[in-house]
Design an enzyme around this catalytic site. Structure first.
Site, PDB file in Angstrom:
ATOM      1  N   HIS A  18      39.395  31.901  38.406  1.00  0.00           N
ATOM      2  CA  HIS A  18      40.844  32.076  38.629  1.00  0.00           C
ATOM      3  C   HIS A  18      41.630  31.497  37.450  1.00  0.00           C
ATOM      4  CE1 HIS A  18      39.739  31.715  43.160  1.00  0.00           C
ATOM      5  NE2 HIS A  18      39.994  32.981  42.911  1.00  0.00           N
ATOM      6  N   LYS A  42      44.235  32.683  60.242  1.00  0.00           N
ATOM      7  CA  LYS A  42      42.912  32.597  59.593  1.00  0.00           C
ATOM      8  C   LYS A  42      42.841  31.280  58.806  1.00  0.00           C
ATOM      9  CE  LYS A  42      40.132  35.091  56.298  1.00  0.00           C
ATOM     10  NZ  LYS A  42      40.395  35.813  55.084  1.00  0.00           N
ATOM     11  N   ARG A  91      35.438  41.231  38.557  1.00  0.00           N
ATOM     12  CA  ARG A  91      34.188  40.673  38.014  1.00  0.00           C
ATOM     13  C   ARG A  91      33.143  41.743  37.743  1.00  0.00           C
ATOM     14  NH1 ARG A  91      33.830  36.563  42.825  1.00  0.00           N
ATOM     15  NH2 ARG A  91      34.599  38.525  43.679  1.00  0.00           N
ATOM     16  N   SER A 129      35.192  31.727  45.265  1.00  0.00           N
ATOM     17  CA  SER A 129      35.491  30.593  46.150  1.00  0.00           C
ATOM     18  C   SER A 129      34.456  30.498  47.264  1.00  0.00           C
ATOM     19  CB  SER A 129      36.878  30.762  46.775  1.00  0.00           C
ATOM     20  OG  SER A 129      37.863  30.800  45.780  1.00  0.00           O
TER      21      SER A 129
END
Ligand code: PNS
Length: 162
Positions: A18, A42, A91, A129
């Site tokens: 990031h 969430k 990515r 993450s």
């Protein structure tokens, strides 16, 4: 006129992948807003306030980068900020298909949303993450994947869970 971009995401937590995207976006735009999706339904690993804190600390040396939280549709948030573009990191091929879909949906919702993809550096291709959370949960060393300002937060969160 000031050109603003939004870099939206979960950032649970912020990784060096990031950071690379933020750094590159900060050279392309006058202002970069790193926008954390706040979804009370969430609950992730870190609360939104903690994610914002990590981003602000890690980005402190970039004066045109700020952190904010948003809820609801990204397409509406783009209008609220008057942003010229949404930035997303890619990515590889698997990211591309889901990201292209998301960009199309956002443009359908709001034709003013322009999404710009920044290709991740090859050395960041495996960093996410969720991978950081998984490695940390098993006691693995996550320091190569995190900005130094973020590491203490992750270490503290996972040492409590053991
Ligand atoms: O880091 P992530 O989890 O890949 O980020 C995904 C995010 C937050 C960018 C995306 O889920 C989002 O924009 N959510 C807001 C709701 C929305 O606008 N949904 C429609 C687009 S699919």
């Amino acid at each position: 006129m000031e050109k603003v971009c939004i870099y939206p995401g979960s950032f649970d937590p912020l990784t060096i992948g990031h950071m690379d995207v933020i750094h590159r976006a900060s050279r392309l735009f006058d202002r970069v807003v790193v926008a954390v999706l706040h979804n009370p339904a969430k609950v992730g690993c870190f609360p939104t306030a903690r994610r914002l804190e990590m981003i602000r600390k890690a980005c402190a040396s970039m004066p045109n980068v700020e952190a904010d939280a948003f809820s609801g549709l990204l397409a509406d948030y783009v209008d609220r900020l008057g942003a010229a573009a949404v930035i997303r990191g890619i990515r590889g091929e698997s990211d591309f298909s889901s990201e292209a879909m998301m960009a199309q949906v956002n443009r359908r919702l709001n034709p003013r949303v322009e999404t710009i993809f920044l290709l991740a550096k090859p050395e960041h291709a495996c960093i996410s993450s969720s991978m950081v959370r998984e490695v940390a949960s098993f006691g693995g060393d996550v320091s190569p994947f995190l900005p130094e300002e973020v590491l203490p937060y992750v270490t503290a969160a996972f040492s409590k869970k053991e």
